[in-house]
Design a protein around this motif. Structure first.
Motif, mmCIF file in Angstrom:
data_model
loop_
_atom_site.group_PDB
_atom_site.id
_atom_site.type_symbol
_atom_site.label_atom_id
_atom_site.label_comp_id
_atom_site.label_asym_id
_atom_site.label_seq_id
_atom_site.Cartn_x
_atom_site.Cartn_y
_atom_site.Cartn_z
ATOM 1 N N UNK A 50 27.212 37.897 49.381
ATOM 2 C CA UNK A 50 27.166 39.494 49.411
ATOM 3 C C UNK A 50 27.357 39.782 50.777
ATOM 4 N N UNK A 51 27.285 38.796 51.839
ATOM 5 C CA UNK A 51 27.218 39.426 53.199
ATOM 6 C C UNK A 51 28.987 39.617 53.523
ATOM 7 N N UNK A 52 29.512 39.053 52.601
ATOM 8 C CA UNK A 52 31.164 39.335 53.004
ATOM 9 C C UNK A 52 31.723 40.448 51.973
ATOM 10 N N UNK A 53 33.004 40.613 52.128
ATOM 11 C CA UNK A 53 33.501 41.744 51.437
ATOM 12 C C UNK A 53 33.902 41.257 50.056
ATOM 13 N N UNK A 54 33.799 42.177 49.082
ATOM 14 C CA UNK A 54 34.242 41.581 47.794
ATOM 15 C C UNK A 54 35.734 41.388 47.397
ATOM 16 N N UNK A 55 36.385 42.420 47.976
ATOM 17 C CA UNK A 55 37.817 42.110 47.749
ATOM 18 C C UNK A 55 38.502 40.783 48.074
ATOM 19 N N UNK A 56 38.464 40.154 49.127
ATOM 20 C CA UNK A 56 39.051 39.058 49.348
ATOM 21 C C UNK A 56 38.673 38.104 48.477
ATOM 22 N N UNK A 57 37.078 38.088 48.033
ATOM 23 C CA UNK A 57 36.698 37.049 47.108
ATOM 24 C C UNK A 57 37.520 37.266 45.834
ATOM 25 N N UNK A 58 37.685 38.541 45.322
ATOM 26 C CA UNK A 58 38.178 38.551 44.222
ATOM 27 C C UNK A 58 39.942 38.307 44.155
ATOM 28 N N UNK A 59 40.581 38.747 45.257
ATOM 29 C CA UNK A 59 41.882 38.416 45.457
ATOM 30 C C UNK A 59 42.141 36.778 45.448
ATOM 31 N N UNK A 125 48.983 45.717 53.468
ATOM 32 C CA UNK A 125 48.824 46.633 52.137
ATOM 33 C C UNK A 125 47.251 46.644 51.782
ATOM 34 N N UNK A 126 46.606 45.416 51.699
ATOM 35 C CA UNK A 126 45.410 45.416 50.893
ATOM 36 C C UNK A 126 44.437 45.583 52.290
ATOM 37 N N UNK A 127 44.894 45.376 53.558
ATOM 38 C CA UNK A 127 43.950 45.552 54.622
ATOM 39 C C UNK A 127 43.007 44.492 54.774
ATOM 40 N N UNK A 128 43.218 43.339 54.382
ATOM 41 C CA UNK A 128 42.667 42.251 54.854
ATOM 42 C C UNK A 128 42.950 41.690 56.291
ATOM 43 N N UNK A 129 41.579 40.992 56.846
ATOM 44 C CA UNK A 129 41.845 40.365 58.333
ATOM 45 C C UNK A 129 42.689 39.238 57.976
#
Lengths: 181, 241
Positions: A50-59, A125-129
């Motif tokens: 939970x300390x990390x962003x959810x979007x990268x985990x889902x992607x 596009x997705x804005x990931x680092x």
């Protein structure tokens, strides 16, 4: 306490679907992939930090599910006819009343090598680092950066942005000399 | 002073730390070529972003997701966890991935696994023994015929309990072909999943939902991802060692 994990996933459905379409090139396959991703995410939620962003985990889950399926289809001797179908990105470009500039961009992204296309979508596009994209793709961060740099220069050249900049790289091995003081 | 494309791109993306940021900023100030390349990095990113806006999720997909979430959150009893996703799958059905033919879908779990005939829904015994040697040696993507059974290995993965598992398709004489999953345990190989993929004597009808059922079973049992060729080879050599 209210469990907002499912709601947070739902909020990211448009992002998941956009990335799924870029991988599968077929909206119906993309929707299947999104459903599988959500089901896996719900099953594996204890693995999410939970300390990390959810979007990268889902992607990452989505991309791995796609790789699993394409590998299995290959073993079965069947083939997902990606190359023979209308690419979703171009299809959208052709059907919608889009500006010429947008259509050219989609077509140029479509023509990029898969590795470069992937990082452009994840980062631009997705804005990931860079680090998050590296985790999604399971490659080194340096690989992400080199693919991204090459892909963006190729994209720029293809859509007529500063074409001399892209050709310049061929002669300088990607480095630009500046006079030292 | 040399600035690589990666550094320049990271500068454009605001991803450089203080020292490197200042160094590249100064180089950009001095060098018109760098400014051109910086412009290419900035504008190409914006073009990509603008070309792929988010779109609304189709109602059908939203319904499927809502059903998945409802089923998952309603599964309070761990013993029921295996069953609920399977029921949901049979009603929501994936249209494209494995085909859309609805048929009796069949599931076997655990030691008491059985193969159901899609025509009659009668349990039919299936003995894993004739294919065990194939499961222990054949790489995924290959086919081997032994004891009158033509077995094609599809993929390898690890079960939630750590067992090395292999998905396979078997062509059987005088009866329905099947897809199955065999797993290696401390006491030997056991069949954990099996489903018929066609009716005996009817090669025109393939209940594609057998594959859906397998996928549902894999998710409900938290099966691991498909192993790479190298991982699989390592586990296979372990089987012989």
């Amino acid at each position: 306490m209210r469990d907002d994990f499912p709601n947070r996933i739902v909020e990211l459905l448009p992002n998941l679907r956009r990335y799924a379409i870029s991988l599968t090139r077929q909206p119906d396959l993309a929707d299947d992939l999104v459903q599988i991703t959500v089901e896996k995410a719900l099953k594996q939620r204890h693995q999410y930090d939970p300390a990390k962003k959810l979007a990268p985990w889902l992607l990452r889950i989505l991309r791995n599910a796609w790789i699993d399926e394409t590998r299995k289809q290959k073993s079965r001797g069947t083939h997902i006819h990606v190359d023979e179908t209308t690419h979703a990105l171009c299809d959208e470009a052709a059907s919608a009343e889009l500006k010429l500039e947008v259509r050219q961009t989609l077509e140029a992204i479509d023509r990029l090598p898969e590795g470069q296309c992937d990082v452009i979508i994840l980062v631009c596009v997705e804005g990931l680092s860079y680090r998050e994209a590296a985790d999604v793709l399971d490659v080194a961060i340096g690989t992400v950066m080199s693919r991204l740099a090459r892909g963006r220069l190729a994209l720029a050249a293809a859509i007529g942005i500063n074409p001399t900049a892209a050709t310049y790289a061929k002669h300088t091995n990607g480095k630009t000399e500046t006079p030292s003081r | 002073m040399t600035v690589s494309d990666e550094e320049l791109m990271a500068y454009a993306d605001g991803a450089l730390n203080g020292t490197d940021h200042a160094r590249v900023a100064e180089a950009v100030m001095q060098n018109p070529d760098l400014r051109l390349r910086l412009d290419a990095f900035e504008r190409s990113a914006k073009m990509a972003r603008d070309a792929m806006p988010l779109t609304d999720v189709p109602d059908a997909l939203q319904d499927r997701i809502n059903a998945a979430i409802a089923a998952e959150t309603a599964t309070l009893d761990p013993a029921e966890a295996r069953v609920v996703p399977f029921k949901r799958m049979s009603s929501t059905g994936r249209s494209a991935w494995f085909g859309a033919i609805a048929a009796s879908v069949l599931l076997g779990i655990g030691v008491g696994v059985f193969l159901l005939d899609p025509a009659e829904n009668e349990p039919v015994a299936f003995d894993l023994a004739p294919v065990v040697s194939t499961l222990e040696t054949a790489a995924s993507g290959t086919s081997i015929e032994r004891h009158g059974i033509d077995t094609r290995l599809i993929a390898s993965f690890e079960a939630a309990d750590g067992a090395f598992c292999r998905e396979f398709e078997a062509k059987l004489k005088d009866r329905s072909d099947l897809i199955g999953v065999g797993c290696r345990t401390a006491t030997g190989w056991e069949l954990r999943f099996a489903a018929a993929t066609e009716l005996p004597g009817d090669t025109q009808f393939v209940p594609a939902s057998a594959f859906e059922t397998l996928e549902a079973w894999m998710r409900s049992t938290s099966a691991g991802p498909v192993m790479s060729v190298e991982e699989e080879a390592e586990r296979l050599s372990g089987a012989n060692g």
